[in-house]
Scaffold this motif. Structure first.
Motif, mmCIF file in Angstrom:
data_model
loop_
_atom_site.group_PDB
_atom_site.id
_atom_site.type_symbol
_atom_site.label_atom_id
_atom_site.label_comp_id
_atom_site.label_asym_id
_atom_site.label_seq_id
_atom_site.Cartn_x
_atom_site.Cartn_y
_atom_site.Cartn_z
ATOM 1 N N GLY A 170 0.810 -1.230 0.000
ATOM 2 C CA GLY A 170 0.000 0.000 0.000
ATOM 3 C C GLY A 170 0.833 1.266 0.000
ATOM 4 O O GLY A 170 0.732 2.103 -0.893
ATOM 5 N N GLY A 171 1.683 1.424 1.018
ATOM 6 C CA GLY A 171 2.538 2.608 1.106
ATOM 7 C C GLY A 171 3.558 2.652 -0.014
ATOM 8 O O GLY A 171 3.926 3.725 -0.490
ATOM 9 N N SER A 172 3.999 1.460 -0.454
ATOM 10 C CA SER A 172 4.972 1.411 -1.552
ATOM 11 C C SER A 172 4.376 2.012 -2.819
ATOM 12 O O SER A 172 4.995 2.851 -3.482
ATOM 13 C CB SER A 172 5.382 -0.043 -1.822
ATOM 14 N N LEU A 173 3.158 1.585 -3.148
ATOM 15 C CA LEU A 173 2.504 2.092 -4.373
ATOM 16 C C LEU A 173 2.233 3.590 -4.257
ATOM 17 O O LEU A 173 2.375 4.325 -5.234
ATOM 18 C CB LEU A 173 1.202 1.321 -4.617
ATOM 19 N N GLY A 174 1.887 4.028 -3.061
ATOM 20 C CA GLY A 174 1.603 5.458 -2.868
ATOM 21 C C GLY A 174 2.819 6.337 -3.088
ATOM 22 O O GLY A 174 2.692 7.502 -3.463
ATOM 23 N N CYS A 175 4.000 5.807 -2.838
ATOM 24 C CA CYS A 175 5.229 6.609 -2.951
ATOM 25 C C CYS A 175 6.023 6.303 -4.215
ATOM 26 O O CYS A 175 7.171 6.732 -4.345
ATOM 27 C CB CYS A 175 6.110 6.382 -1.723
ATOM 28 N N THR A 182 10.514 14.749 3.382
ATOM 29 C CA THR A 182 9.186 14.585 2.796
ATOM 30 C C THR A 182 8.340 13.657 3.656
ATOM 31 O O THR A 182 8.809 12.593 4.076
ATOM 32 C CB THR A 182 9.297 14.020 1.367
ATOM 33 N N VAL A 183 7.128 14.098 3.946
ATOM 34 C CA VAL A 183 6.199 13.266 4.706
ATOM 35 C C VAL A 183 5.121 12.762 3.754
ATOM 36 O O VAL A 183 4.477 13.556 3.059
ATOM 37 C CB VAL A 183 5.534 14.067 5.858
ATOM 38 N N ASP A 184 4.964 11.445 3.713
ATOM 39 C CA ASP A 184 3.928 10.832 2.878
ATOM 40 C C ASP A 184 2.591 10.946 3.600
ATOM 41 O O ASP A 184 2.301 10.183 4.510
ATOM 42 C CB ASP A 184 4.295 9.359 2.631
ATOM 43 N N LEU A 185 1.806 11.930 3.178
ATOM 44 C CA LEU A 185 0.505 12.149 3.820
ATOM 45 C C LEU A 185 -0.549 11.293 3.119
ATOM 46 O O LEU A 185 -1.270 11.775 2.256
ATOM 47 C CB LEU A 185 0.094 13.621 3.705
ATOM 48 N N ASN A 186 -0.612 10.015 3.502
ATOM 49 C CA ASN A 186 -1.679 9.196 2.923
ATOM 50 C C ASN A 186 -2.817 8.993 3.901
ATOM 51 O O ASN A 186 -3.832 8.373 3.567
ATOM 52 C CB ASN A 186 -1.135 7.856 2.385
ATOM 53 N N GLY A 187 -2.635 9.495 5.110
ATOM 54 C CA GLY A 187 -3.732 9.480 6.077
ATOM 55 C C GLY A 187 -4.094 8.112 6.619
ATOM 56 O O GLY A 187 -5.143 7.962 7.235
ATOM 57 N N GLN A 188 -3.218 7.123 6.370
ATOM 58 C CA GLN A 188 -3.545 5.755 6.798
ATOM 59 C C GLN A 188 -2.431 5.177 7.654
ATOM 60 O O GLN A 188 -1.265 5.489 7.455
ATOM 61 C CB GLN A 188 -3.726 4.845 5.568
ATOM 62 N N GLN A 189 -2.814 4.332 8.590
ATOM 63 C CA GLN A 189 -1.831 3.525 9.310
ATOM 64 C C GLN A 189 -2.444 2.173 9.603
ATOM 65 O O GLN A 189 -3.580 1.920 9.180
ATOM 66 C CB GLN A 189 -1.332 4.256 10.558
ATOM 67 N N ILE A 190 -1.728 1.304 10.293
ATOM 68 C CA ILE A 190 -2.157 -0.101 10.359
ATOM 69 C C ILE A 190 -3.574 -0.262 10.902
ATOM 70 O O ILE A 190 -4.391 -0.989 10.352
ATOM 71 C CB ILE A 190 -1.180 -0.943 11.213
ATOM 72 N N ASP A 191 -3.867 0.426 11.986
ATOM 73 C CA ASP A 191 -5.153 0.214 12.646
ATOM 74 C C ASP A 191 -6.296 1.050 12.080
ATOM 75 O O ASP A 191 -7.415 1.015 12.609
ATOM 76 C CB ASP A 191 -5.012 0.481 14.153
ATOM 77 N N GLY A 192 -6.024 1.817 11.035
ATOM 78 C CA GLY A 192 -7.094 2.626 10.444
ATOM 79 C C GLY A 192 -6.536 3.927 9.897
ATOM 80 O O GLY A 192 -5.357 4.022 9.589
ATOM 81 N N SER A 193 -7.408 4.922 9.771
ATOM 82 C CA SER A 193 -6.920 6.215 9.294
ATOM 83 C C SER A 193 -6.178 6.890 10.447
ATOM 84 O O SER A 193 -6.406 6.592 11.621
ATOM 85 C CB SER A 193 -8.089 7.087 8.830
ATOM 86 N N LEU A 253 3.601 15.569 1.128
ATOM 87 C CA LEU A 253 3.251 14.914 -0.134
ATOM 88 C C LEU A 253 1.941 14.158 0.057
ATOM 89 O O LEU A 253 1.905 13.133 0.736
ATOM 90 C CB LEU A 253 4.378 13.939 -0.487
ATOM 91 N N LYS A 254 0.889 14.692 -0.512
ATOM 92 C CA LYS A 254 -0.409 14.031 -0.348
ATOM 93 C C LYS A 254 -0.553 12.897 -1.360
ATOM 94 O O LYS A 254 -0.631 13.142 -2.564
ATOM 95 C CB LYS A 254 -1.549 15.046 -0.498
ATOM 96 N N THR A 255 -0.561 11.701 -0.862
ATOM 97 C CA THR A 255 -0.610 10.552 -1.764
ATOM 98 C C THR A 255 -1.836 9.699 -1.487
ATOM 99 O O THR A 255 -2.498 9.840 -0.467
ATOM 100 C CB THR A 255 0.626 9.646 -1.589
ATOM 101 N N ILE A 256 -2.082 8.796 -2.403
ATOM 102 C CA ILE A 256 -3.145 7.800 -2.215
ATOM 103 C C ILE A 256 -2.471 6.457 -2.012
ATOM 104 O O ILE A 256 -1.727 5.979 -2.891
ATOM 105 C CB ILE A 256 -4.068 7.754 -3.449
ATOM 106 N N MET A 257 -2.700 5.882 -0.845
ATOM 107 C CA MET A 257 -2.129 4.571 -0.568
ATOM 108 C C MET A 257 -2.620 3.586 -1.632
ATOM 109 O O MET A 257 -3.786 3.612 -2.007
ATOM 110 C CB MET A 257 -2.595 4.125 0.818
#
Lengths: 317, 281
Positions: B31-36, B175-186, B240-244
């Motif tokens: 997920g995070g890999s594709l987003g970045c 750079t901060v990957d702002l995808n708004g997600q982490q393991i337990d949820g947003s 960096l606003k990304t989509i996971m």
């Protein structure tokens, strides 16, 4: 029996400060970092002479360990300075991942180790740091006994590639190591030769071991005192050679018996030459407030305790 | 207008690598890999000044530190395709005796890696040290980092953020990957962090926002702006606003694929959405 005398007492941390200052003059890649304890670590001289190579981090030890790891990328040799407690337990994961696992050439220099920190009490008196550090793959662990040895060790570790934990302390203790004695990492120093019992001591307990050997001598017991300044890698050969002669050993350290020098020695003996052993160390306990001398007395980390354990281990032969 | 076709092609190929790597060992973090992916492809192939080959000290070139080490699939794919090691080695991801450990490490001597990461929150401190070493070495090159947004919940970051501004470390772009997600949820469900921009600014950083963090042109423009702010006494942060999961439709807009591998069918679907461009490893 060879006896040791002294004309001067100094703190081992001042030996670190002097060694660091000398490195500042001789090795342009050496840099120093401190987490708001410049005076306690005696780093003033290095800073005065090399202001551009000093990094005041503030009270942020985790950040300090990471920055130190980063400074090695670019060829620097960082020496971090803070109390032993904040050099190890507080930042264990930073050291583990960013320094040890990443094989970074960082020298973690830790003062005020053990009970002799004194009045500040158990929050600051770490007695687990040797164990924490020796368990990390690739970490060299050194605990020096006096001013001269600490100065020599500080200088020597700059030439060793790899992470090092250098442990020293706050109180003034007798200086008995010759000023010109070369510091060899991993090489024990034979202090007195004897035939009845081997006393393997590190740090502040080395002088206590020498004092104990005098008392034992008066009782007709010949003690061999070995200064193990490097706990990892341990000079196994020196220990095995000595116990082959004496048949028993007392280990002495300002540290919990769990995880300390004593356990490292016990492993070597168990694998090679099972031998009766007694431990002069704290007994799975925290410290408390008090003067260094009071604390070492209460927790049994002095020459009297070494004499007592020596007498009992000899009976087990 | 810069022709970004080669970067677009590489991005698609890297996405394929990521999917195939995690599918093969049924583990890893797609997920995070594709987003970045767009970011790291742009960074290594257009933004950073890099020397040929690899040496640990990296004097005379820009450096990159991956703090959120779990996105190792994209990091390995991008660095191998940038020439640090053979792309065939991507086949060994997470296997026994591989240099491509689950999380990146220097321990196995993989070229392109300068620090181990995985235990979160440590990369910025390391990068600051490397940036200060560059200053001591009179090396004008920059240090780049990447962090997850959830990772900012680790306190060590804020020690580093405070230090960077206080000590005027102005040769770093974090750079901060702002995808708004982490393991337990947003991130808002797990631990709402408020305005990350306001926090960095309050700590004394210059903050550049890239709203379209999966758009190569937006990334190049934003990073050029970030670079223009270096050397002026302040550290620079890029949000960096990304989509996971970007580029694989069923992995997008969810934390579900943070650390989960696709099955055979899902792999086929993901690959079909990203047809081969430069050749699979």
């Amino acid at each position: 029996m060879k006896t040791y005398t002294y004309t001067e007492k100094k703190d081992t941390r001042s030996g670190f400060g002097a060694g660091l200052a000398e490195l500042g003059r001789t090795n342009p890649n050496v840099v120093a970092l401190c987490a708001d304890l410049i005076g306690s670590l005696k780093m003033e001289k290095f800073i005065e002479e090399n202001p551009e190579r000093f990094f005041q981090i503030g009270i942020a030890e985790a950040n300090m360990m990471g920055i130190a790891a980063g400074l090695t990328i670019g060829g620097k040799i960082p020496f971090t300075g803070t109390f032993a407690n904040f050099s190890t337990g507080r930042v264990y994961d930073q050291i583990r991942q960013s320094i040890a696992y990443s094989d970074k050439n960082v020298k973690i220099c830790a003062s005020h180790a053990g009970l002799t920190l004194g009045e500040d009490g158990a929050t600051h008196q770490i007695l687990e740091d040797i164990g924490l550090m020796k368990m990390l793959p690739g970490m060299t662990v050194i605990n020096t006994c006096d001013y001269n040895q600490t100065k020599a060790a500080t200088i020597a570790i700059a030439d060793h590639h790899g992470p090092v934990y250098l442990r020293f302390g706050r109180p003034v203790v007798p200086i008995f190591t010759p000023e010109d004695q070369k510091f060899e990492i991993g090489k024990a120093v034979m202090l007195t030769e004897g035939t009845d019992v081997t006393i393997v001591a590190t740090g502040h307990l080395v002088w206590e071991a020498l004092e104990a050997s005098k008392v034992l001598f008066e009782k007709g017991i010949s003690a061999e005192v070995i200064n193990i300044h490097t706990i990892k890698p341990l000079d196994e050969e020196a220990i095995l050679k000595s116990v082959a002669k004496t048949g028993c050993v007392v280990t002495a350290e300002e540290h919990n018996y769990l995880g300390g020098l004593g356990e490292s020695v016990a492993r070597v003996l168990a694998l090679n030459n099972p031998t009766p052993q007694e431990f002069v160390a704290t007994n799975d306990t925290f410290g408390e407030s008090g003067t260094p001398a009071q604390l070492m007395d209460k927790y049994g980390l002095n020459s009297a305790a070494i004499v007592e354990k020596s007498l009992s281990v000899i009976k087990r032969k | 207008m810069l022709n970004t076709k080669h970067l677009e092609d590489l991005t698609i190929q890297v996405r394929r690598d990521i999917l195939r790597m995690v599918h093969k060992v049924n583990s890893g973090h797609p997920g995070g890999s594709l987003g970045c992916t767009e970011f790291l492809v742009s960074l290594y192939n257009e933004i950073m000044e890099r020397k040929e080959g690899f040496d640990m000290d990296g004097i005379g070139e820009d450096l990159f530190f991956l703090s959120n080490g779990h996105i190792s699939p994209v990091f390995y794919s991008v660095t191998s395709r940038a020439g640090y090691f053979p792309v065939e080695e991507l086949n060994t991801f997470r296997l026994l005796n591989s240099r491509l450990q689950g999380h990146p490490t220097t321990h196995e001597g993989l070229p392109g890696v300068r620090i181990a990461s995985g235990s979160l929150g440590q990369g910025m401190s390391v990068a600051l040290g490397a940036a200060q070493a560059k200053k001591l070495n009179r090396d004008k090159h920059l240090v780049y980092t990447l962090h997850g947004d959830g990772e900012l919940q680790e306190g060590q970051n804020w020690e580093a953020i405070m230090y960077a501004a206080a000590k005027k470390v102005d040769n770093i772009i974090c750079t901060v990957d702002l995808n708004g997600q982490q393991i337990d949820g947003s991130t808002d469900e797990v631990l709402p962090m408020g305005s990350i921009k306001a926090k960095f600014e309050a700590f004394g950083w210059v903050v550049i926002e890239i709203e379209q963090g999966n758009n190569i042109e937006a990334i190049l423009k934003g990073m050029a702006e970030a670079k223009s702010h270096t050397g002026k006494g302040k550290p620079v942060c890029v949000l960096l606003k990304t989509i996971m999961g970007h580029g694989v439709d069923f992995m997008m807009y969810t934390h579900a694929w943070h650390g989960k591998a696709p099955n055979d069918e899902q792999l086929a679907k993901g690959l079909a959405q990203n047809p081969e461009t430069l050749g699979d490893y």
